[in-house]
Write a protein that holds these residues in place. Structure first.
Motif, PDB file in Angstrom:
ATOM      1  N   SER A 115      54.870  44.758  23.527  1.00  0.00           N
ATOM      2  CA  SER A 115      53.914  45.416  24.423  1.00  0.00           C
ATOM      3  C   SER A 115      52.599  44.649  24.494  1.00  0.00           C
ATOM      4  CB  SER A 115      53.656  46.849  23.952  1.00  0.00           C
ATOM      5  OG  SER A 115      52.924  46.869  22.741  1.00  0.00           O
ATOM      6  N   LEU A 116      52.120  44.172  23.358  1.00  0.00           N
ATOM      7  CA  LEU A 116      50.854  43.428  23.347  1.00  0.00           C
ATOM      8  C   LEU A 116      51.002  42.093  24.061  1.00  0.00           C
ATOM      9  CD1 LEU A 116      49.758  44.196  19.671  1.00  0.00           C
ATOM     10  CD2 LEU A 116      48.856  45.204  21.765  1.00  0.00           C
ATOM     11  N   ALA A 117      52.172  41.445  23.915  1.00  0.00           N
ATOM     12  CA  ALA A 117      52.397  40.170  24.612  1.00  0.00           C
ATOM     13  C   ALA A 117      52.431  40.382  26.128  1.00  0.00           C
ATOM     14  CB  ALA A 117      53.710  39.554  24.128  1.00  0.00           C
ATOM     15  N   ILE A 118      53.084  41.458  26.579  1.00  0.00           N
ATOM     16  CA  ILE A 118      53.116  41.757  28.021  1.00  0.00           C
ATOM     17  C   ILE A 118      51.713  42.004  28.550  1.00  0.00           C
ATOM     18  CG2 ILE A 118      53.883  43.446  29.738  1.00  0.00           C
ATOM     19  CD1 ILE A 118      56.408  43.832  28.050  1.00  0.00           C
ATOM     20  N   ASN A 119      50.914  42.754  27.792  1.00  0.00           N
ATOM     21  CA  ASN A 119      49.545  43.042  28.222  1.00  0.00           C
ATOM     22  C   ASN A 119      48.722  41.770  28.372  1.00  0.00           C
ATOM     23  OD1 ASN A 119      49.765  45.790  28.501  1.00  0.00           O
ATOM     24  ND2 ASN A 119      49.058  46.255  26.438  1.00  0.00           N
ATOM     25  N   ILE A 120      48.903  40.830  27.458  1.00  0.00           N
ATOM     26  CA  ILE A 120      48.139  39.575  27.540  1.00  0.00           C
ATOM     27  C   ILE A 120      48.429  38.860  28.853  1.00  0.00           C
ATOM     28  CG2 ILE A 120      47.917  37.274  26.538  1.00  0.00           C
ATOM     29  CD1 ILE A 120      48.315  38.549  23.780  1.00  0.00           C
ATOM     30  N   VAL A 121      49.707  38.813  29.233  1.00  0.00           N
ATOM     31  CA  VAL A 121      50.093  38.147  30.482  1.00  0.00           C
ATOM     32  C   VAL A 121      49.567  38.917  31.700  1.00  0.00           C
ATOM     33  CG1 VAL A 121      52.043  37.451  31.921  1.00  0.00           C
ATOM     34  CG2 VAL A 121      52.146  37.128  29.435  1.00  0.00           C
ATOM     35  N   VAL A 122      49.768  40.234  31.697  1.00  0.00           N
ATOM     36  CA  VAL A 122      49.388  41.049  32.849  1.00  0.00           C
ATOM     37  C   VAL A 122      47.881  41.028  33.079  1.00  0.00           C
ATOM     38  CG1 VAL A 122      49.248  43.432  33.672  1.00  0.00           C
ATOM     39  CG2 VAL A 122      51.398  42.557  32.762  1.00  0.00           C
ATOM     40  N   PHE A 123      47.102  41.183  32.014  1.00  0.00           N
ATOM     41  CA  PHE A 123      45.646  41.228  32.169  1.00  0.00           C
ATOM     42  C   PHE A 123      45.084  39.878  32.603  1.00  0.00           C
ATOM     43  CE2 PHE A 123      45.767  44.687  28.706  1.00  0.00           C
ATOM     44  CZ  PHE A 123      46.152  45.622  29.644  1.00  0.00           C
ATOM     45  N   THR A 124      45.723  38.803  32.166  1.00  0.00           N
ATOM     46  CA  THR A 124      45.285  37.485  32.596  1.00  0.00           C
ATOM     47  C   THR A 124      45.496  37.320  34.105  1.00  0.00           C
ATOM     48  OG1 THR A 124      45.815  36.534  30.421  1.00  0.00           O
ATOM     49  CG2 THR A 124      45.596  35.010  32.268  1.00  0.00           C
ATOM     50  N   LEU A 125      46.635  37.768  34.601  1.00  0.00           N
ATOM     51  CA  LEU A 125      46.905  37.711  36.038  1.00  0.00           C
ATOM     52  C   LEU A 125      45.910  38.562  36.828  1.00  0.00           C
ATOM     53  CD1 LEU A 125      50.818  37.935  36.106  1.00  0.00           C
ATOM     54  CD2 LEU A 125      49.405  35.919  36.555  1.00  0.00           C
ATOM     55  N   LEU A 126      45.577  39.744  36.303  1.00  0.00           N
ATOM     56  CA  LEU A 126      44.631  40.617  36.987  1.00  0.00           C
ATOM     57  C   LEU A 126      43.250  39.973  37.047  1.00  0.00           C
ATOM     58  CD1 LEU A 126      44.157  43.374  38.311  1.00  0.00           C
ATOM     59  CD2 LEU A 126      43.581  44.275  36.054  1.00  0.00           C
ATOM     60  N   ALA A 127      42.843  39.345  35.948  1.00  0.00           N
ATOM     61  CA  ALA A 127      41.546  38.668  35.938  1.00  0.00           C
ATOM     62  C   ALA A 127      41.527  37.531  36.944  1.00  0.00           C
ATOM     63  CB  ALA A 127      41.242  38.148  34.535  1.00  0.00           C
ATOM     64  N   MET A 128      42.624  36.783  37.034  1.00  0.00           N
ATOM     65  CA  MET A 128      42.698  35.674  37.992  1.00  0.00           C
ATOM     66  C   MET A 128      42.616  36.176  39.432  1.00  0.00           C
ATOM     67  SD  MET A 128      45.677  33.395  36.146  1.00  0.00           S
ATOM     68  CE  MET A 128      45.824  32.323  37.574  1.00  0.00           C
ATOM     69  N   SER A 129      43.113  37.401  39.661  1.00  0.00           N
ATOM     70  CA  SER A 129      43.105  37.936  41.025  1.00  0.00           C
ATOM     71  C   SER A 129      41.696  38.197  41.538  1.00  0.00           C
ATOM     72  CB  SER A 129      43.921  39.234  41.087  1.00  0.00           C
ATOM     73  OG  SER A 129      43.224  40.320  40.492  1.00  0.00           O
TER      74      SER A 129
END
Length: 445
Positions: A115-129
């Motif tokens: 779950s923490l690994a998924i969050n790291i990827v997802v939040f990085t994509l959101l920040a890039m957006s």
């Protein structure tokens, strides 16, 4: 003979089980050595609680930013908050149902790490957006946001199921309380970060507004979720090194295995109906608590300050006043989550009282209608009334009842049922969020 004595000692299925802090004859039973309280473990579970709900509260506090991204589409502007809540809770509930069914061979530490690994990827994509593709249409960005929200909610389900089940094996209510307190902190800090990011950007003329105006502050704001998840991942790996799961499971089942073959790592599957029978009032209380709570995000992003926008300080402008409303609610929620840690204020032994308190929270909903909804005027023209009476007290009631339910379930189940009960109570919590999220469309309308 001891098991027979315990069986006849219980008058009904909802009486506290013996073998806790007192024995059948009232004598004190000290905690086993492996159950000794540790501030290090408490701190790690606190951090996991923060990481668990950081994304949820981040999406809520960022409402002004999303309003700017959707201002060209009235339908999305009016309903994006409810859509966020619904997609998040459906994803969370779906993952919780699947994970609860797969409890026999579950590796709860692996679920937490994933779950923490998924969050790291997802939040990085959101920040890039926030820095890329700013010119895309509101509909395209809405679709992207829904995918991000769904992925983050599924990861939250993994984390909730894993953490509450994993912590139950420690047999310490304090650790459950630390997770709930961490969730409360996760509500406060994103609101503060959002307010600071808004106030730190120089005020611009209305015609210069748009998502580009705040992309830099939004990038830093969303990226904090990545940092929080990364820190939590490192801390949890450290916790595993302190308490290898094999050793912890062995101690948890120790009492039932003294005269049996060596233990197996596969858990016994606990029927959900058995857990529901034992935890009926607590499960219903936590469901209703969070179902009613889901009304507050929709109203909070619609309520404005009663001050004149032309002369009001920046803190009372919508971009900062909306996060301020979330902040007061979350401060109350955090306070409520800390109160059950005081023994004199604990109601874990009175589940019916918690249920009655949960039902009574519906009285807060009409209070929102007295405030300045969508700037159309307030029946009670006072920001103090809105922030301190409505938001703060509503938050305190949510934190106190929710934390009491999640701390107390261990008293009502057998020791070998605690991990499954932790997952079951998390399922009830998420089910309440899901039901409330769909009802929130009524508030949005």
């Amino acid at each position: 003979m001891e098991r027979l004595r315990q069986l006849f000692k219980r008058r009904d299925s909802y009486e506290p089980l013996e073998g806790g802090s007192e024995g059948p004859d009232g004598e004190q039973i000290p905690h086993p050595k492996h159950n000794t309280f540790s501030w290090i473990d408490y701190s790690v579970f606190l951090l996991l609680g923060v990481a668990m709900l950081w994304a949820w509260n981040m999406f809520l506090a960022a409402a002004p930013y999303f309003q700017r991204r959707f201002e060209s589409n009235d339908s999305l502007l009016q309903n994006f908050q409810s859509a966020e809540l619904s997609v998040a809770t459906v994803g969370n509930l779906g993952s919780m149902i699947v994970l609860t069914k797969l409890q026999a061979r579950a590796s709860y530490p692996k679920r937490i790490i994933a779950s923490l690994a998924i969050n790291i990827v997802v939040f990085t994509l959101l920040a890039m957006s926030t820095r890329l593709f700013l010119g895309v249409s509101a509909g395209v960005y809405f679709g992207f946001l829904m995918v991000v929200v769904f992925s983050a909610s599924a990861a939250t389900g993994l984390c909730q199921n894993g953490v509450f089940a994993y912590v139950s094996g420690f047999g310490r209510e304090e650790y459950n309380q630390s997770i709930m307190a961490g969730q409360g902190i996760a509500g406060v800090l994103p609101c503060i970060a959002q307010i600071v990011s808004v106030l730190s950007v120089p005020e611009r003329k209305p015609e210069a507004g748009g998502p580009q105006e705040s992309s830099k502050s939004a990038f830093a704001y969303f990226l904090t979720a990545t940092v929080i998840s990364a820190i939590a991942l490192v801390a949890f790996v450290f916790l595993l090194s302190r308490h290898p799961s094999q050793d912890r499971i062995k101690h948890t089942l120790e009492a039932d295995e003294e005269e049996q073959d060596p233990p197996s790592t596969e858990r016994k599957s606990i029927p959900l109906m058995r857990l529901l029978k034992k935890l009926f009032w607590l499960a219903l209380a936590v469901f209703l608590t969070f179902a009613i709570t889901m009304m507050f995000p929709v109203y909070t992003q619609q309520i404005l300050s009663v001050r004149d926008p032309a002369t009001a300080p920046r803190l009372f402008q919508p971009a900062s006043f909306i996060p301020l409303g979330f902040l007061f609610w979350n401060i109350g929620d955090l306070t409520g989550r800390l109160l059950p840690a005081v023994p004199a204020l604990s109601l874990t032994s009175r589940p019916r009282v918690l249920f009655i308190m949960a039902v009574s929270r519906v009285a807060f909903i009409p209070l929102y209608l007295l405030c300045n909804l969508q700037g159309k005027g307030a029946q009670i023209r006072s920001d103090v009334f809105y922030l301190f009476v409505v938001q703060l007290l509503f938050g305190i009631s949510n934190g106190y009842i929710g934390s009491s339910c999640m701390m107390g379930f261990g008293e009502w189940v057998d020791e070998d049922e605690r991990e499954a009960a932790g997952g079951f109570m998390s399922l009830c919590l998420v089910a309440g969020l899901t039901a409330g999220s769909f009802l929130s469309f009524l508030a949005a309308g």
